[in-house]
Design an enzyme around this catalytic site. Structure first.
Site, PDB file in Angstrom:
ATOM      1  N   ARG A 157       0.397  -8.811  11.365  1.00  0.00           N
ATOM      2  CA  ARG A 157       0.577  -7.373  11.604  1.00  0.00           C
ATOM      3  C   ARG A 157      -0.626  -6.728  12.288  1.00  0.00           C
ATOM      4  NH1 ARG A 157       3.997  -4.613   6.702  1.00  0.00           N
ATOM      5  NH2 ARG A 157       5.525  -6.251   6.437  1.00  0.00           N
ATOM      6  N   ASP A 191       5.865  10.902   2.401  1.00  0.00           N
ATOM      7  CA  ASP A 191       5.498   9.508   2.655  1.00  0.00           C
ATOM      8  C   ASP A 191       4.088   9.495   3.229  1.00  0.00           C
ATOM      9  OD1 ASP A 191       7.414   6.790   2.871  1.00  0.00           O
ATOM     10  OD2 ASP A 191       5.559   6.690   4.033  1.00  0.00           O
TER      11      ASP A 191
HETATM   12  C1  LIG Z   1      10.216   0.299   0.675  1.00  0.00           C
HETATM   13  S1  LIG Z   1      10.039   1.986   1.139  1.00  0.00           S
HETATM   14  C2  LIG Z   1      11.061   2.772  -0.090  1.00  0.00           C
HETATM   15  C3  LIG Z   1      11.895   3.890   0.497  1.00  0.00           C
HETATM   16  C4  LIG Z   1      12.867   4.543  -0.486  1.00  0.00           C
HETATM   17  N1  LIG Z   1      12.164   5.142  -1.591  1.00  0.00           N
HETATM   18  C5  LIG Z   1      13.871   3.541  -0.974  1.00  0.00           C
HETATM   19  O1  LIG Z   1      13.816   3.117  -2.131  1.00  0.00           O
HETATM   20  O2  LIG Z   1      14.739   3.149  -0.187  1.00  0.00           O
HETATM   21  C6  LIG Z   1       8.378   2.345   0.534  1.00  0.00           C
HETATM   22  C7  LIG Z   1       7.764   3.586   1.174  1.00  0.00           C
HETATM   23  O3  LIG Z   1       6.606   3.955   0.417  1.00  0.00           O
HETATM   24  C8  LIG Z   1       5.622   4.436   1.314  1.00  0.00           C
HETATM   25  N2  LIG Z   1       4.295   4.336   0.685  1.00  0.00           N
HETATM   26  C9  LIG Z   1       3.557   3.230   0.449  1.00  0.00           C
HETATM   27  N3  LIG Z   1       2.377   3.552  -0.108  1.00  0.00           N
HETATM   28  C10 LIG Z   1       2.369   4.901  -0.245  1.00  0.00           C
HETATM   29  C11 LIG Z   1       1.422   5.837  -0.760  1.00  0.00           C
HETATM   30  N4  LIG Z   1       0.227   5.456  -1.249  1.00  0.00           N
HETATM   31  N5  LIG Z   1       1.740   7.150  -0.740  1.00  0.00           N
HETATM   32  C12 LIG Z   1       2.938   7.552  -0.250  1.00  0.00           C
HETATM   33  N6  LIG Z   1       3.877   6.723   0.256  1.00  0.00           N
HETATM   34  C13 LIG Z   1       3.597   5.403   0.260  1.00  0.00           C
HETATM   35  C14 LIG Z   1       5.778   3.541   2.534  1.00  0.00           C
HETATM   36  O4  LIG Z   1       5.240   4.130   3.702  1.00  0.00           O
HETATM   37  C15 LIG Z   1       7.299   3.351   2.594  1.00  0.00           C
HETATM   38  O5  LIG Z   1       7.905   4.258   3.477  1.00  0.00           O
END
Ligand SMILES: C[S@@+](CC[C@H](N)C(=O)[O-])C[C@H]1O[C@@H](n2cnc3c(N)ncnc32)[C@H](O)[C@@H]1O
Length: 299
Positions: A50, A159
């Site tokens: 990445r 996010d």
């Molecule tokens: C796998 S997605 C989940 C999306 C949705 N909640 C679902 O269950 O379908 C995880 C998301 O968490 C966000 N994320 C990761 N670390 C984070 C943080 N420290 N603060 C806010 N968002 C975060 C990522 O950018 C990503 O968009």
């Protein structure tokens, strides 16, 4: 070292950059401190794939130089890059649809009645990715209450990744994703403007219910006032147990008594926050008590 290998006449294949364990550990410590991501050494190949292109695009010879950049003037810019490129954005409409069924049948009728009586209702999709989760909440609300946009009901969708939030704010999705949306709720979808054969978009009512904002869950939260529902699904699975436990406590403090916390299928409520909730469904919890004072001061 960045080596080019001749694979066939006229074709140059760029070999992956080498990442020393000690440089990997610097990156891992930084992303854990900045946004909670737990990166064990087993993720080294993922990091190489990445970030390798980024190292090259910056004109740097190797990962060691990139790690130097991370501790120098380029740190803020690189952290933004890492937040977008090391997080996982997989999501879909009505993912784990039983959560939305439970909201429709148990939680939302009371909240809608409160809002119609002049109350304020706040939902939070924490880690909302490209917006399918908060829009699934909006469609579920609209199905029960077409007047929801005229009431004091808001879905805050946050996010850490500014790139995925741009997609979310557009509110347009590939036609193939429509299949996951229950047919009666498709009344709240629109054709794109200008028309697109490949995409649909959220209608004005659904958009009116959702506000997107960039927010790092492991930093301070600027929001005021208690939440009634928090969806934080498939986010903390990438964090280690200490950070998870602290987040569950912070969520419990953000919720009103009677408010709901909904977490992902492979996540578990751990730590002191357990005492604040009763389990009412698969990974759905209702707040029954505040955190003990001692736990609050530790946050
Ligand atoms: C796998 S997605 C989940 C999306 C949705 N909640 C679902 O269950 O379908 C995880 C998301 O968490 C966000 N994320 C990761 N670390 C984070 C943080 N420290 N603060 C806010 N968002 C975060 C990522 O950018 C990503 O968009």
């Amino acid at each position: 070292m960045n080596m080019k290998v001749q694979s066939a006449p006229g074709l140059a294949v760029v070999s992956p950059l080498h990442l020393e364990d000690e440089d990997f550990l610097v990156i891992a410590r930084l992303v854990r401190e900045d946004f909670g991501l737990n990166l064990p050494l087993s993720k080294k190949d993922m990091v190489i794939s990445r970030l390798g292109r980024r190292v090259r695009d910056l004109g740097l010879p190797d990962f060691a130089s990139y790690v130097q950049r991370l501790s120098g003037r380029g740190k803020a810019e690189e952290l933004r890059f890492l937040r977008s490129n090391l997080t996982t954005n997989v999501t879909r409409f009505f993912r784990e649809d039983h959560h939305f069924t439970l909201m429709r049948d148990i939680a939302f009728p009371g909240f809608i009645a409160q809002a119609r009586a002049g109350g304020r209702i706040r939902l939070w999709s924490a880690g909302c990715s490209a917006g399918q989760e908060p829009y699934s909440l909006a469609l579920t609300l609209l199905d029960l209450a077409p007047d929801a946009p005229d009431l004091d009901i808001l879905i805050l969708a946050t996010d850490i990744d500014p790139v995925i939030l741009n997609t979310a704010a557009r509110g347009s999705y590939p036609q193939s994703e429509m299949l996951a949306i229950p047919p009666p709720m498709r009344a709240h979808l629109d054709a794109c403007d200008p028309p697109s054969p490949t995409e649909f978009t959220m209608n004005r009512a659904a958009r009116a219910l959702v506000r997107f904002a960039e927010l790092n869950l492991v930093a301070d939260w600027p929001m005021q006032g208690p939440m009634d529902v928090i969806f934080c699904r498939n986010v903390v699975i990438y964090f280690d147990a200490d950070i998870q436990s602290t987040l569950w406590c912070r969520f419990s403090q953000s919720l009103d008594i009677g408010g709901y916390l909904v977490i992902g299928h492979s996540e578990r409520l751990i730590g002191p926050a357990n005492a604040c909730f009763e389990r009412i469904g698969n990974n759905v919890y209702r707040k029954v008590a505040d955190l003990a004072a001692a736990e609050m001061t530790a946050l």
